[in-house]
Scaffold this active site. Structure first.
Site, mmCIF file in Angstrom:
data_model
loop_
_atom_site.group_PDB
_atom_site.id
_atom_site.type_symbol
_atom_site.label_atom_id
_atom_site.label_comp_id
_atom_site.label_asym_id
_atom_site.label_seq_id
_atom_site.Cartn_x
_atom_site.Cartn_y
_atom_site.Cartn_z
ATOM 1 N N CYS A 46 3.172 -8.183 -8.236
ATOM 2 C CA CYS A 46 2.781 -7.610 -9.273
ATOM 3 C C CYS A 46 3.032 -8.524 -10.464
ATOM 4 O O CYS A 46 1.862 -7.843 -11.693
ATOM 5 C CB CYS A 46 3.378 -6.408 -9.528
ATOM 6 S SG CYS A 46 5.218 -6.782 -10.103
ATOM 7 N N GLU A 102 -1.959 -5.809 -9.611
ATOM 8 C CA GLU A 102 -0.961 -5.601 -7.988
ATOM 9 C C GLU A 102 -2.187 -7.207 -7.004
ATOM 10 O O GLU A 102 -3.134 -6.539 -7.375
ATOM 11 C CB GLU A 102 -1.104 -5.149 -6.874
ATOM 12 C CG GLU A 102 0.078 -5.372 -6.116
ATOM 13 C CD GLU A 102 1.448 -4.682 -6.484
ATOM 14 O OE1 GLU A 102 2.197 -4.532 -5.849
ATOM 15 O OE2 GLU A 102 1.804 -4.507 -7.472
#
Length: 476
Positions: free
Chosen positions: A423, A469
């Site tokens: 992330c 992500e």
């Protein structure tokens, strides 16, 4: 005009800090040793200790991304694509510094696919963290998100009503919690050394309509009788009082003297309702405990896990290493593709959830280990003699993987394919990428053949924010 402004903002936001660059190969032409990496982390922790307690990415959101969320969604995706392209260019440059010919067309280290959009754009978060602090009107019992910086001394806590990524139910629980603490004679705990009690609120929801609220409370010098009174008042407010409109499935209370506290350090006390909430992903049912990791965007998670399954190219004889597995969502969603799943997770309650999830969904080809990955994985792989191919999927926190985890993967010849889900790929994950791909170095106990980045796919798990992500496939 708005797009170019957002791109400039994002470039400034993603510029690597000098501390990070100094720890990367190419700045001295060597990878950090485990000792130096630990020392760097200690310095980082010391700097973070000067920040306002509870100041998470969620709370700083308004400060960072206001220009972005005003863009049309397709423009947001373009901004994020640009940020991921810059990250892959940086990785290619760092690998070149190590003597690895990694430059591909466009200066990237590997092909980059377009950002996969989120199936849900507004109100997608299934977990929100709210702080207690002074609001714009000066009221210290304001429940919301932080705006401002500690350096500028202009932090203020604002309500989350304007946040498009937070669902109405979360805002409703936050509003009720604010009403409760404003009725309470006890002070909020803004700074630990100044006393006070009422602290953070975490709200978790599921697509099935269940809601869990977790309230963090600093006990200070209160005795057990006084604590019992506060818990009874809190329960009464949310079950019989104005807070009953929230229709909570679970109400938890945690006595914490630290900024963040695990269940093992201070147990989550169930004041009302069920101990767990449940979510469905790709036809499987998952149990969620108060502190267990679960992707905040359920719809996005389904798209992500399906793509991970395709990228894995797992055969029926493959053993899947699911590192930082949380409640087991990734591994269990791939169980039908592989011969065995081995999950590792530091949060003990999450492992309990993963085992329950496997049993409930009738999945038997799995085992889950509780503990730090840097302790469990090296021991697991040091005696690995299984002839079946190993596929590694890692999904660590922003802190990235411990050096010993990367070393164990590098030194295990059976791992030929690795999927790294990050992330924050421009942060500590970048160090991991370099450790995976650098030339073998017996002095640093990196004896295994290096990996090479093969394909990158960004997934927009966080619409209206700069975050993305990134799934990076490494092969060797």
């Amino acid at each position: 005009m708005a797009l170019s402004h957002a791109l400039r903002l994002l470039r400034r936001h993603l510029r690597p800090s000098s501390a990070l660059l100094s720890s990367l190969p190419g700045q001295g032409r060597s990878l950090p040793t485990e000792k130096t990496a630990t020392k760097w982390k200690e310095k980082k922790k010391a700097r973070e200790g000067c920040r306002v307690p509870g100041c998470s990415w969620e709370e700083r959101l308004a400060n960072v991304v206001t220009p972005l969320w005003r863009l049309a969604y397709q423009e947001q995706l373009q901004v994020k694509y640009e940020s991921q392209r810059k990250i892959l260019q940086t990785l290619a440059s760092r690998l070149e510094d190590l003597g690895i010919a990694a430059q591909k067309p466009g200066g990237l280290c590997c092909p980059l696919q377009p950002v996969v959009p989120s199936p849900v754009i507004n109100g997608y978060r299934n977990k929100s963290t709210f702080s207690v602090n002074r609001g714009p009107d000066g009221n210290p019992k304001t429940v919301g998100l932080y705006v401002g910086t500690g350096r500028a001394r202009n932090i203020v806590c604002v309500k989350a009503n304007h946040m498009e990524n937070i669902p109405p139910k979360h805002k409703q629980v936050a509003q009720c919690y604010e009403e409760f603490i404003r009725r309470s004679p006890l002070d909020p705990c803004i700074l630990f050394h100044e006393g006070g009690h009422w602290r953070e609120l975490v709200v978790r929801t599921t697509s099935c309509g269940q809601t869990m609220a977790i309230i963090t409370f600093h006990p200070q010098e209160l005795g057990q009788e006084a604590l019992a009174t506060q818990k009874a008042l809190l329960k009464g407010f949310f079950t019989c009082g104005p807070g009953r409109v929230c229709d909570l499935t679970s109400l938890y209370f945690q006595e914490s003297t630290m900024t963040r506290c695990s269940h093992e350090q201070s147990p989550f006390q169930l004041l009302h309702g069920e101990p767990h909430i449940f979510e469905e992903v790709l036809g499987l049912k998952f149990r969620i405990s108060p502190d267990a990791f679960f992707q905040v965007n359920r719809g996005g998670a389904e798209v992500l896990y399906q793509a991970v399954g395709e990228l894995s190219q797992a055969g029926g004889d493959t053993v899947l290493l699911d590192i930082c597995c949380g409640t087991g969502t990734i591994g269990l969603s791939l169980a039908h593709r592989v011969s065995k799943i081995i999950g590792i997770e530091v949060v003990e309650k999450a492992i309990e959830d993963a085992r329950w999830n496997a049993a409930f969904n009738g999945i038997s080809n799995c085992e889950f280990h509780s503990g730090k990955a840097e302790a469990v994985l090296p021991q697991l792989l040091s005696s690995w003699e299984d002839a079946r191919p190993l596929l590694a999927v890692v999904n660590p926190s922003r802190a990235g993987l411990h050096y010993r985890v990367v070393r164990a993967i590098r030194n295990c010849k059976s791992v030929r394919r690795l999927l790294y889900i990050s992330c924050k790929p421009e942060g500590e994950a970048m160090r991991n990428f370099l450790e995976l791909c650098c030339p073998s170095d017996p002095g640093k106990k990196l004896a295994g053949e290096p990996f090479a980045p093969t394909l990158a796919i960004p997934f927009d798990m966080f619409p209206h924010t700069v975050h993305c992500e990134l799934v990076l496939l490494f092969t060797r």
